[in-house]
Design a protein around this motif. Structure first.
Motif, PDB file in Angstrom:
ATOM      1  N   ALA A 120       1.308  -1.302   0.171  1.00 35.31           N
ATOM      2  CA  ALA A 120       0.199   0.199  -0.208  1.00 35.31           C
ATOM      3  C   ALA A 120       0.802   1.651   0.094  1.00 35.31           C
ATOM      4  N   ALA A 121       2.139   1.129   0.519  1.00 35.51           N
ATOM      5  CA  ALA A 121       2.889   2.241   0.773  1.00 35.51           C
ATOM      6  C   ALA A 121       3.187   2.491  -0.389  1.00 35.51           C
ATOM      7  N   LEU A 122       3.996   1.793  -0.824  1.00 34.92           N
ATOM      8  CA  LEU A 122       4.412   1.523  -2.477  1.00 34.92           C
ATOM      9  C   LEU A 122       3.404   2.130  -3.491  1.00 34.92           C
ATOM     10  N   THR A 123       2.058   1.413  -3.276  1.00 39.41           N
ATOM     11  CA  THR A 123       1.495   2.181  -4.188  1.00 39.41           C
ATOM     12  C   THR A 123       1.132   3.621  -4.305  1.00 39.41           C
ATOM     13  N   SER A 124       1.245   4.659  -3.117  1.00 42.87           N
ATOM     14  CA  SER A 124       0.847   5.929  -3.063  1.00 42.87           C
ATOM     15  C   SER A 124       2.574   6.685  -2.447  1.00 42.87           C
ATOM     16  N   LEU A 125       3.348   5.653  -3.189  1.00 42.22           N
ATOM     17  CA  LEU A 125       4.502   6.809  -3.308  1.00 42.22           C
ATOM     18  C   LEU A 125       4.694   6.752  -4.983  1.00 42.22           C
ATOM     19  N   ALA A 126       4.479   5.716  -5.067  1.00 39.17           N
ATOM     20  CA  ALA A 126       4.702   5.868  -6.850  1.00 39.17           C
ATOM     21  C   ALA A 126       4.439   6.464  -7.467  1.00 39.17           C
ATOM     22  N   SER A 127       3.042   6.623  -7.269  1.00 35.59           N
ATOM     23  CA  SER A 127       1.535   6.986  -7.665  1.00 35.59           C
ATOM     24  C   SER A 127       1.737   8.472  -7.751  1.00 35.59           C
ATOM     25  N   ASP A 128       1.930   9.538  -6.745  1.00 37.30           N
ATOM     26  CA  ASP A 128       2.774   9.844  -6.585  1.00 37.30           C
ATOM     27  C   ASP A 128       3.651  10.895  -7.139  1.00 37.30           C
ATOM     28  N   LEU A 129       4.514  10.076  -7.011  1.00 37.13           N
ATOM     29  CA  LEU A 129       5.501  10.220  -8.367  1.00 37.13           C
ATOM     30  C   LEU A 129       5.115  10.887 -10.094  1.00 37.13           C
ATOM     31  N   ALA A 130       4.534   9.428 -10.288  1.00 38.47           N
ATOM     32  CA  ALA A 130       4.188   9.502 -11.433  1.00 38.47           C
ATOM     33  C   ALA A 130       3.280  10.769 -12.310  1.00 38.47           C
ATOM     34  N   ALA A 131       2.946  10.987 -10.994  1.00 40.81           N
ATOM     35  CA  ALA A 131       2.100  12.320 -11.242  1.00 40.81           C
ATOM     36  C   ALA A 131       2.948  13.542 -11.178  1.00 40.81           C
ATOM     37  N   ARG A 132       4.323  13.493 -11.422  1.00 41.75           N
ATOM     38  CA  ARG A 132       4.753  14.723 -11.433  1.00 41.75           C
ATOM     39  C   ARG A 132       5.698  14.197 -12.815  1.00 41.75           C
ATOM     40  N   THR A 133       5.186  13.179 -13.686  1.00 42.24           N
ATOM     41  CA  THR A 133       6.329  12.961 -15.021  1.00 42.24           C
ATOM     42  C   THR A 133       5.568  13.945 -16.328  1.00 42.24           C
ATOM     43  N   ASP A 134       4.206  14.296 -15.828  1.00 43.55           N
ATOM     44  CA  ASP A 134       3.565  15.320 -16.781  1.00 43.55           C
ATOM     45  C   ASP A 134       2.787  14.619 -18.025  1.00 43.55           C
ATOM     46  N   GLY A 135       2.290  12.660 -16.986  1.00 44.91           N
ATOM     47  CA  GLY A 135       0.815  12.089 -17.726  1.00 44.91           C
ATOM     48  C   GLY A 135       2.063  11.261 -18.406  1.00 44.91           C
ATOM     49  N   LEU A 136       3.497  10.810 -18.993  1.00 47.42           N
ATOM     50  CA  LEU A 136       4.154  10.091 -19.128  1.00 47.42           C
ATOM     51  C   LEU A 136       4.189   8.862 -18.481  1.00 47.42           C
ATOM     52  N   LEU A 137       3.687   8.500 -17.276  1.00 45.62           N
ATOM     53  CA  LEU A 137       3.990   7.219 -16.905  1.00 45.62           C
ATOM     54  C   LEU A 137       2.530   7.283 -15.906  1.00 45.62           C
ATOM     55  N   HIS A 138       1.907   5.609 -15.606  1.00 45.70           N
ATOM     56  CA  HIS A 138       1.019   5.397 -15.295  1.00 45.70           C
ATOM     57  C   HIS A 138       1.166   4.260 -14.173  1.00 45.70           C
ATOM     58  N   ILE A 139       1.039   3.660 -13.372  1.00 46.26           N
ATOM     59  CA  ILE A 139       1.519   3.041 -12.116  1.00 46.26           C
ATOM     60  C   ILE A 139       0.311   1.996 -11.884  1.00 46.26           C
TER      61      ILE A 139
END
Length: 501
Positions: free
Chosen positions: A274-293
């Motif tokens: 759960a913690a990994l999903t939260s962190l990775a989703s937050d960071l993916a949101a910082r890629t200008d839409g280039l990455l989804h988790i």
């Protein structure tokens, strides 16, 4: 001439009983499978830091490897990034070898017996996979159909198709390349005896109990018990992860060694999900839409690595109308343009995302199975999807530098060591996903040269451009049973590869 008679003959005998119609195709596929595994093995011998090799000497058209006992191996040049081509035979002194299992047996180096057996089974299983592969030419519509097109397994691992503990009938029933439907079961466990992370769905609950999805192979060979029927599913590339019709993907425990690792699910992975999903989703949101988790929806374990499961979003949910999402490992099976420009565009996209997350503080294990690409209707690479966060690396120091609170995690995922972080990303992405797509060192070097000017200027990029490329020493790891964790080698940088290297 020796040709791993035990593995070859065992599979042929079982196949004659299970699917006699495939036997002629299996027999015809054996020489090519033998050469494919030997090619991967020769690459490892040429580029890994094996302690019983004392020197490597390249000639105009060949490579000589000197052994500590005075013998010499001779073979062709080994492009560390090549997936095509074929090593039909090598020579140990004057003896010719076209069988990888026989070669390793006669090298007689420490801990080789187990690897030699695995190589024999890798050859036989690869021939079986090729015999059963008959995929339509048109592009698939379902995400799991792409997974079935990857017939040969890992592009660089000699154990690319080793499936110890699986009979021929079980490989045909569970291997994605054979296009089966797998009937998953469940085991009921008292809720008080389970560790749960995220949301566990109601359909997998009963009063006072959790229902844990179980792979039928696991039920028969490890749990040694029957399971209650649950739902049919389609196996993905990893074999133990399956796609439910119209629903999420289910990652099951499979306590068998496939390529390098036993595929169970640790309590650590469940607790951290759960913690990994939260962190990775937050960071993916910082890629200008280039990455989804792909989010882990729920995870549960009966406090046993043999009885656990994760429910994960399907990558398909991130594909828009007219778009297709497929694992990077499946790209060579498509009819995409065979052009340097396309490869440069894809490399630019993948490295932009990978370097951005690395700078923020997360190193993805972005090999061709975990990394997926979303393509437009005309095949243009648009965005990336990353799945399976179980083996990423997280740098608290880098996260903090960017004002991001590190997750409350400890253990193997956490490190501030720059070498470890770069190895994780570059070893999987450059020496893995991009190399497997490019198919050769020169093609990879050209794609990187075209992409680098547009990449974010970070210290990590400078390290990638200036030094050798890290890659897992997959064969050394199989010959080092007393050494835990990953072992590494350094490959020549594709940006400066010379012809014949």
């Amino acid at each position: 001439m020796y040709h791993s008679p035990t593995a070859d003959a065992e599979v042929a005998e079982e196949l004659a009983a299970a699917r006699p119609d495939l036997l002629p195709r299996y027999t015809a596929a054996l020489p090519g499978a033998r050469a494919a595994v030997l090619t991967r093995l020769w690459r490892a011998l040429a580029h890994e830091p094996l302690p019983w090799l004392t020197g490597r000497v390249g000639g105009a058209h060949s490579l000589a490897l000197r052994l500590a006992d005075g013998r010499t191996l001779h073979g062709p040049h080994a492009d560390p990034y090549a997936t095509g081509g074929c090593v039909g035979a090598v020579h140990l002194d004057r003896e010719r070898y076209d069988d990888p299992a026989r070669l390793m047996t006669d090298l007689a180096v420490p801990h080789v017996a187990g690897l030699a057996v695995e190589l024999g089974h890798s050859v036989a299983s690869l021939a079986l996979s090729r015999a059963g592969a008959d995929h339509p030419k048109e592009w698939p519509e379902q995400d799991w159909e792409w997974e079935q097109r990857v017939v040969d397994g890992h592009p660089f691992h000699p154990n690319c198709r080793s499936r110890p503990g699986f009979s021929v009938a079980e490989q045909l029933s569970y291997g994605p390349e054979h296009r089966p439907v797998v009937e998953l079961g469940t085991v009921a466990v008292p809720t008080a005896e389970c560790l749960v992370s995220g949301d566990w769905p109601e359909e997998l609950r009963s009063p006072g109990r959790l229902l844990l999805p179980v792979h039928p192979w696991q039920a028969a060979h490890v749990l040694k018990r029957s399971c209650d029927p649950w739902r049919p599913a389609r196996p993905l590339m990893s074999l133990r992860t399956l796609a439910l019709p119209g629903g999420p993907h289910v990652k099951t425990a499979l306590s068998a060694r496939l390529t390098s690792s036993v595929r169970d699910i640790s309590a650590y992975s469940v607790e951290a999900s759960a913690a990994l999903t939260s962190l990775a989703s937050d960071l993916a949101a910082r890629t200008d839409g280039l990455l989804h988790i792909t989010r882990t929806l729920g995870a549960a374990t009966a406090h046993s690595p043999d009885l656990a499961a994760l429910l994960r979003e399907s990558p398909q949910v991130y594909a828009g109308p007219g778009e297709r999402v497929l694992p990077v490992a499946a790209l060579p099976t498509t009819a995409l343009p065979d052009s340097p420009a396309w490869l440069a565009d894809f490399s630019r996209l993948a490295l932009t995302v990978g370097l951005r997350l690395l700078d923020l503080g997360v190193a993805l294990e972005a090999h061709g199975q975990n990394l997926l690409v979303i393509l437009s209707a005309d095949g243009t690479p648009l965005r990336l999807v990353y799945r399976d966060l179980a083996d990423i690396r997280i740098s608290p120091a880098r996260l903090t530098r960017h004002g991001i609170a590190p997750p409350a995690l400890t253990g193997r995922l956490i490190t501030d060591d720059e070498t470890a972080l770069r190895r994780k990303l570059f070893g999987s992405l450059v020496a893995g996903a991009l190399a497997g797509t490019a198919g050769s060192g020169p093609a990879l070097g050209a794609a990187l040269a075209a992409a680098v000017p547009d990449l974010p200027r970070t210290r990590d990029l400078a390290a990638l451009c200036e030094g050798p490329v890290p890659a897992k020493a997959l064969t050394l790891m199989r010959l080092s049973p007393g050494t835990p964790g990953d072992l590494w080698t350094s490959l020549p940088n594709p940006l400066v590869l010379e012809p014949g290297t």
